[in-house]
Design an enzyme around this catalytic site. Structure first.
Site, PDB file in Angstrom:
ATOM      1  N   SER A  49      10.429  29.831  27.776  1.00 40.75           N
ATOM      2  CA  SER A  49      10.914  29.074  28.932  1.00 40.75           C
ATOM      3  C   SER A  49      10.629  29.821  30.227  1.00 40.75           C
ATOM      4  O   SER A  49      10.795  29.264  31.299  1.00 40.75           O
ATOM      5  CB  SER A  49      12.411  28.807  28.791  1.00 40.75           C
ATOM      6  N   HIS A  68       6.149  24.144  26.240  1.00 37.91           N
ATOM      7  CA  HIS A  68       7.587  24.293  26.506  1.00 37.91           C
ATOM      8  C   HIS A  68       8.297  22.969  26.209  1.00 37.91           C
ATOM      9  O   HIS A  68       8.214  22.019  26.985  1.00 37.91           O
ATOM     10  CB  HIS A  68       7.775  24.727  27.970  1.00 37.91           C
ATOM     11  N   GLU A 115       6.200  20.677  28.689  1.00 35.87           N
ATOM     12  CA  GLU A 115       5.578  21.331  29.838  1.00 35.87           C
ATOM     13  C   GLU A 115       4.450  22.189  29.252  1.00 35.87           C
ATOM     14  O   GLU A 115       4.708  23.117  28.474  1.00 35.87           O
ATOM     15  CB  GLU A 115       6.648  22.200  30.529  1.00 35.87           C
ATOM     16  N   ASN A 171      12.008  25.176  34.974  1.00 32.70           N
ATOM     17  CA  ASN A 171      13.098  26.101  35.266  1.00 32.70           C
ATOM     18  C   ASN A 171      13.104  26.608  36.703  1.00 32.70           C
ATOM     19  O   ASN A 171      14.138  27.063  37.184  1.00 32.70           O
ATOM     20  CB  ASN A 171      13.077  27.262  34.270  1.00 32.70           C
TER      21      ASN A 171
HETATM   22  N1  CAA Z   1      18.280  15.145  17.038  1.00 34.54           N
HETATM   23  C1  CAA Z   1      18.028  13.841  16.988  1.00 34.54           C
HETATM   24  N2  CAA Z   1      18.634  12.937  17.789  1.00 34.54           N
HETATM   25  C2  CAA Z   1      19.567  13.402  18.650  1.00 34.54           C
HETATM   26  C3  CAA Z   1      19.895  14.759  18.773  1.00 34.54           C
HETATM   27  C4  CAA Z   1      19.203  15.657  17.914  1.00 34.54           C
HETATM   28  N3  CAA Z   1      19.430  16.972  17.964  1.00 34.54           N
HETATM   29  N4  CAA Z   1      20.838  14.919  19.741  1.00 34.54           N
HETATM   30  C5  CAA Z   1      21.100  13.693  20.230  1.00 34.54           C
HETATM   31  N5  CAA Z   1      20.331  12.782  19.583  1.00 34.54           N
HETATM   32  C6  CAA Z   1      20.230  11.350  19.871  1.00 34.54           C
HETATM   33  C7  CAA Z   1      21.440  10.560  19.482  1.00 34.54           C
HETATM   34  O1  CAA Z   1      21.334  10.124  18.134  1.00 34.54           O
HETATM   35  C8  CAA Z   1      21.397   9.405  20.459  1.00 34.54           C
HETATM   36  O2  CAA Z   1      20.407   8.456  20.044  1.00 34.54           O
HETATM   37  P1  CAA Z   1      20.392   6.903  20.580  1.00 34.54           P
HETATM   38  O3  CAA Z   1      20.036   6.958  22.039  1.00 34.54           O
HETATM   39  O4  CAA Z   1      19.330   6.260  19.747  1.00 34.54           O
HETATM   40  O5  CAA Z   1      21.774   6.393  20.358  1.00 34.54           O
HETATM   41  C9  CAA Z   1      20.888  10.053  21.732  1.00 34.54           C
HETATM   42  O6  CAA Z   1      20.198  11.229  21.317  1.00 34.54           O
HETATM   43  C10 CAA Z   1      22.005  10.442  22.668  1.00 34.54           C
HETATM   44  O7  CAA Z   1      22.892  11.293  21.940  1.00 34.54           O
HETATM   45  P2  CAA Z   1      24.487  11.119  21.900  1.00 34.54           P
HETATM   46  O8  CAA Z   1      24.855   9.670  21.998  1.00 34.54           O
HETATM   47  O9  CAA Z   1      25.019  11.920  20.775  1.00 34.54           O
HETATM   48  O10 CAA Z   1      25.000  11.909  23.156  1.00 34.54           O
HETATM   49  P3  CAA Z   1      24.655  11.762  24.671  1.00 34.54           P
HETATM   50  O11 CAA Z   1      24.410  10.346  25.083  1.00 34.54           O
HETATM   51  O12 CAA Z   1      25.733  12.535  25.333  1.00 34.54           O
HETATM   52  O13 CAA Z   1      23.268  12.540  24.828  1.00 34.54           O
HETATM   53  C11 CAA Z   1      21.953  14.457  25.195  1.00 34.54           C
HETATM   54  C12 CAA Z   1      23.132  13.882  24.439  1.00 34.54           C
HETATM   55  C13 CAA Z   1      20.663  13.782  24.731  1.00 34.54           C
HETATM   56  C14 CAA Z   1      21.915  15.943  24.859  1.00 34.54           C
HETATM   57  C15 CAA Z   1      22.169  14.191  26.723  1.00 34.54           C
HETATM   58  O14 CAA Z   1      23.444  14.643  27.126  1.00 34.54           O
HETATM   59  C16 CAA Z   1      21.129  14.849  27.593  1.00 34.54           C
HETATM   60  O15 CAA Z   1      20.041  14.341  27.778  1.00 34.54           O
HETATM   61  N6  CAA Z   1      21.498  16.010  28.186  1.00 34.54           N
HETATM   62  C17 CAA Z   1      20.600  16.792  29.041  1.00 34.54           C
HETATM   63  C18 CAA Z   1      19.659  17.572  28.169  1.00 34.54           C
HETATM   64  C19 CAA Z   1      18.717  18.402  28.975  1.00 34.54           C
HETATM   65  O16 CAA Z   1      18.712  18.425  30.197  1.00 34.54           O
HETATM   66  N7  CAA Z   1      17.878  19.133  28.253  1.00 34.54           N
HETATM   67  C20 CAA Z   1      16.959  20.062  28.856  1.00 34.54           C
HETATM   68  C21 CAA Z   1      17.597  21.403  28.878  1.00 34.54           C
HETATM   69  S1  CAA Z   1      16.543  22.605  29.590  1.00 34.54           S
HETATM   70  C22 CAA Z   1      15.576  23.108  28.297  1.00 34.54           C
HETATM   71  O17 CAA Z   1      15.706  22.699  27.188  1.00 34.54           O
HETATM   72  C23 CAA Z   1      14.519  24.062  28.622  1.00 34.54           C
HETATM   73  C24 CAA Z   1      14.815  25.389  29.153  1.00 34.54           C
HETATM   74  O18 CAA Z   1      13.870  26.122  29.292  1.00 34.54           O
HETATM   75  C25 CAA Z   1      16.151  25.897  29.520  1.00 34.54           C
END
Ligand code: CAA
Length: 312
Positions: A135, A156, A168, A206
């Site tokens: 990252s 990424h 990315e 990031n």
């Molecule tokens: N595997 C498969 N499916 C998953 C899953 C997983 N690990 N986690 C969630 N899902 C699916 C759920 O089944 C659900 O599917 P549907 O849309 O078909 O119903 C969907 O994702 C949404 O999940 P939830 O209903 O359980 O929960 P939510 O609506 O609160 O969403 C989330 C959870 C997807 C994590 C959402 O909160 C989100 O998008 N959060 C932001 C995530 C983000 O910003 N990620 C980037 C982080 S930075 C990074 O990763 C890089 C770095 O370098 C730091």
């Protein structure tokens, strides 16, 4: 979402020169990457030095596939084919030499990555592309360890990998156009959207995300508002799926701090200086979801978001 048909996926794959993928590291990112690569028909070798970590990764992948089946996103047949496509290894010598692409998702520690890439360069076939899911560590610096800098690239993925559409794609100083184009093709077969970026500190994701998270922590540190209030402003006001403090807990506060240090050191600009509150929390072991407490408290089995007692 449409139910995915294995036949269609295999047809897509036959056009590609990448068939076997080794994923190194079976933590959150590694198991997510192995999951999507296997779901879209690649033969995946998931490698980790710890057998218990590999067992846990397979359990997590199975649980996430079950969730996709329940949501009708995939069929039972795709679930079982996906699991069959993944083999686990505790020694990369047993899988990397026959791979076309290796995606490293080990710890965010340059010394660890240095050892892995040196070994990969020695044991992998000359055509094999070496990608890192880092990252924030420089792809140019990782590539310089190898004798195939043209075939070293950043891939990424975002957490949770099965859900987030972005990859990315980071081009190091010497990454070739051919390598970049092939990684774009592979990314598309995973039904992801690749975006090309150059290798500068924090890349794009990031460089923009971490200053926002840091500013949210400063806003709390300076008592402008509370944890829940800051997150609610960003969720309801900007339509972010999670507020920045919850997202920081989700990413890991130690990871956020490490990335801010890379930005601060890399640009020498005080605007990236990590908030002292973040530094204190990491020093005290409050790392977010992974340690059970950060800005919020996480209890097994509970979906309720409870603000940490430290901020009440
Ligand atoms: N595997 C498969 N499916 C998953 C899953 C997983 N690990 N986690 C969630 N899902 C699916 C759920 O089944 C659900 O599917 P549907 O849309 O078909 O119903 C969907 O994702 C949404 O999940 P939830 O209903 O359980 O929960 P939510 O609506 O609160 O969403 C989330 C959870 C997807 C994590 C959402 O909160 C989100 O998008 N959060 C932001 C995530 C983000 O910003 N990620 C980037 C982080 S930075 C990074 O990763 C890089 C770095 O370098 C730091």
């Amino acid at each position: 979402m449409d139910i995915l048909k294995i036949d269609n996926l295999q047809t897509n794959l036959s056009k590609m020169s990448v068939k076997k993928i080794t994923v190194i590291g079976s933590g959150t990112m590694g198991n997510g990457i192995a999951h999507v690569c296997a779901q879209f028909g690649y033969e995946v070798s998931l490698a980790d030095i710890s057998q218990p970590a590999l067992d846990k990764a397979i359990q997590t992948i199975t649980k996430n596939l079950d969730r996709q089946v329940q949501k009708n996103a995939i069929t039972e047949e795709v679930k079982s084919q996906t699991l069959q496509n993944i083999k686990t290894f505790t020694d990369i010598n047993d899988c990397a030499p026959s791979s076309d692409l290796v995606i490293e998702a080990a710890s965010e520690d340059f010394n660890i990555k240095q050892k892995i890439f040196k070994q990969l360069d020695e044991i992998c076939a000359p055509h094999c592309i070496l990608a890192s899911n880092t990252s924030s560590i420089s792809i140019t610096k990782i590539a310089a360890i190898t004798k195939r800098a043209d075939k070293v690239i950043g891939m990424h993925f975002m957490n949770p990998v099965p859900v987030m559409k972005l990859i990315e794609v980071i081009r190091g100083y010497a990454t070739s156009r051919e390598t970049t184009d092939l990684i774009f093709e592979v990314s598309k077969t995973l039904q992801k959207i690749p975006v090309e970026v150059n290798d500068y500190p924090g890349f794009v994701a990031n460089r923009i995300l971490m200053p926002m998270i840091n500013e949210a922590i400063y806003t709390l540190f300076e008592s402008v508002s509370g944890v829940r209030e800051i997150d609610t402003v960003m969720k309801l006001g900007m339509a972010h799926p999670m507020g920045p403090l919850q997202l920081a807990d989700f990413i890991g506060l130690d990871v956020c701090l490490a990335i801010l240090k890379v930005l601060h050191d890399g640009f020498g600009n005080p605007k990236y200086a990590p908030c002292p509150l973040l530094v204190n929390m990491v020093t005290a072991g409050y790392l977010g979801v992974k340690s059970g407490e950060g800005f919020y408290r996480y209890e097994a089995g509970s979906k309720e978001l409870v603000v940490s007692g430290m901020f009440k």
